[in-house]
Design a protein around this motif. Structure first.
Motif, PDB file in Angstrom:
ATOM      1  N   ILE A  65       0.814  -1.216   0.000  1.00 10.21           N
ATOM      2  CA  ILE A  65       0.000   0.000   0.000  1.00 10.21           C
ATOM      3  C   ILE A  65       0.847   1.266   0.000  1.00 10.21           C
ATOM      4  CG2 ILE A  65      -1.745   1.314   1.267  1.00 10.21           C
ATOM      5  CD1 ILE A  65      -2.792  -1.351   2.358  1.00 10.21           C
ATOM      6  N   ASN A  66       1.795   1.348   0.924  1.00 13.88           N
ATOM      7  CA  ASN A  66       2.540   2.599   1.102  1.00 13.88           C
ATOM      8  C   ASN A  66       3.841   2.666   0.312  1.00 13.88           C
ATOM      9  OD1 ASN A  66       0.560   3.494   2.930  1.00 13.88           O
ATOM     10  ND2 ASN A  66       1.589   2.469   4.640  1.00 13.88           N
ATOM     11  N   GLY A  68       4.433   0.932  -2.499  1.00 15.08           N
ATOM     12  CA  GLY A  68       4.206   0.748  -3.930  1.00 15.08           C
ATOM     13  C   GLY A  68       4.796  -0.523  -4.484  1.00 15.08           C
ATOM     14  N   TYR A  97      -9.448  -4.776   0.429  1.00 11.18           N
ATOM     15  CA  TYR A  97      -9.319  -4.719  -1.024  1.00 11.18           C
ATOM     16  C   TYR A  97      -9.896  -5.992  -1.642  1.00 11.18           C
ATOM     17  CZ  TYR A  97      -6.209  -0.722  -0.425  1.00 11.18           C
ATOM     18  OH  TYR A  97      -5.693   0.506  -0.101  1.00 11.18           O
ATOM     19  N   VAL A 144      -4.667  -0.898  -6.047  1.00  7.71           N
ATOM     20  CA  VAL A 144      -4.538   0.083  -4.972  1.00  7.71           C
ATOM     21  C   VAL A 144      -4.401   1.452  -5.629  1.00  7.71           C
ATOM     22  CG1 VAL A 144      -3.143   0.888  -3.038  1.00  7.71           C
ATOM     23  CG2 VAL A 144      -3.453  -1.571  -3.412  1.00  7.71           C
ATOM     24  N   ASP A 145      -5.415   2.282  -5.478  1.00  2.68           N
ATOM     25  CA  ASP A 145      -5.418   3.614  -6.108  1.00  2.68           C
ATOM     26  C   ASP A 145      -5.139   3.524  -7.607  1.00  2.68           C
ATOM     27  OD1 ASP A 145      -5.911   4.775  -3.634  1.00  2.68           O
ATOM     28  OD2 ASP A 145      -3.784   5.023  -3.192  1.00  2.68           O
ATOM     29  N   ASP A 146      -5.859   2.662  -8.289  1.00  4.90           N
ATOM     30  CA  ASP A 146      -5.768   2.479  -9.741  1.00  4.90           C
ATOM     31  C   ASP A 146      -4.461   1.827 -10.196  1.00  4.90           C
ATOM     32  OD1 ASP A 146      -8.289   3.633 -10.156  1.00  4.90           O
ATOM     33  OD2 ASP A 146      -7.427   5.649 -10.182  1.00  4.90           O
ATOM     34  N   ARG A 147      -3.586   1.478  -9.277  1.00  5.40           N
ATOM     35  CA  ARG A 147      -2.342   0.775  -9.621  1.00  5.40           C
ATOM     36  C   ARG A 147      -2.529  -0.713  -9.361  1.00  5.40           C
ATOM     37  NH1 ARG A 147       1.915  -1.159  -6.508  1.00  5.40           N
ATOM     38  NH2 ARG A 147       0.975  -0.217  -4.651  1.00  5.40           N
ATOM     39  N   HIS A 201       6.022   1.327 -11.958  1.00 11.98           N
ATOM     40  CA  HIS A 201       4.886   1.818 -11.176  1.00 11.98           C
ATOM     41  C   HIS A 201       5.214   1.670  -9.690  1.00 11.98           C
ATOM     42  CE1 HIS A 201       3.155   1.077 -15.119  1.00 11.98           C
ATOM     43  NE2 HIS A 201       2.134   1.843 -14.789  1.00 11.98           N
TER      44      HIS A 201
END
Length: 235
Positions: A65-66, A68, A97, A144-147, A201
């Motif tokens: 999450i944090n 990446g 999620y 996670v946030d579109d990633r 990413h």
């Protein structure tokens, strides 16, 4: 002997991609139902409450999450039984999620090689033994946030690569080794796409400006970055 990343390793958060592989408990040393040393993923345990410690789960959450980070999970199909190990892991580390189908036109299929979508595991069964369970369909993942942060490869392209090297079939089924050999280059292309997506990413590696050499040959030199990615300074 099982070679596995340790969740408690100091360099754990510096890895842009982690490969999670189900490990039968008979092949490793277990401690209270967990892999000794905090290995990433064991498919089976000695007790129903088998899972990660709170600290291990928190480090995995932090990674995904944090930080990446990107996690690749191969499964032998998409039936409930085949997906059970992956679902157990996801429920513990990312309960908020949801696992969803990855769109056919997602960037992961075009991050380096232009693919039309996910590949299909080429050997579904040997005699009466099913090697790959369930119907073919698109791969699944957690966003996670579109990633795309976790890829559940229900078609197990990594196992195609393993099989091409190990030649697991014998006797009347030796010809299946040839099938894996012929399919391995395609599997490698899909896995390369996965790796390129992972390192371009998220926040661990700074390769967001990565441009394939072929694009430069095609005349896009003006759009190329003028400096190396920050991650290159750590190589």
């Amino acid at each position: 002997m099982v070679d596995a990343v340790q969740i408690t390793d100091a360099a754990f958060f510096e890895s842009p991609i982690i490969f999670m592989e189900p490990v039968p408990k008979s092949s490793v040393q277990l401690h209270n139902g967990l892999l000794g040393g905090g290995n990433l993923w064991n498919a089976k345990g000695d007790r129903p409450s088998f899972g990660y410690t709170d600290r291990e789960a928190q480090r995995l959450r932090e990674y995904v999450i944090n930080r990446g980070g990107f996690i690749y999970m191969p499964t032998h199909g998409n039936t409930e039984a085949a997906m059970q190990p992956a679902m157990r892991v996801l429920r513990q580390i990312l309960p908020e999620y949801h696992l969803t189908t990855i769109p056919q036109d997602h960037e992961i299929y075009n991050s380096f090689y232009e693919l039309s979508g996910p590949l299909r595991f080429p050997v579904r069964k040997i005699g009466s033994t099913i090697l790959h369970h369930g119907p073919y369909r698109q791969l699944q993942g957690v966003f996670v946030d579109d990633r795309l942060a976790i890829l559940v490869d229900t078609e197990a392209m990594m196992h195609v690569m393993d099989g091409a090297v190990q030649k697991p079939f014998f006797g009347h089924y030796q010809d299946r080794n040839r099938i894996l050999d012929e399919f391995a280059p395609a599997a490698a292309r899909q896995l390369i796409n996965v790796i390129i997506y992972a390192v371009t990413h998220g926040n661990i590696s700074d390769y967001s400006n990565y441009i394939p050499a072929s694009a430069l040959v095609d005349g896009e030199i003006e759009s190329a970055p003028k400096r190396l990615p920050n991650a290159a300074s750590r190589l």
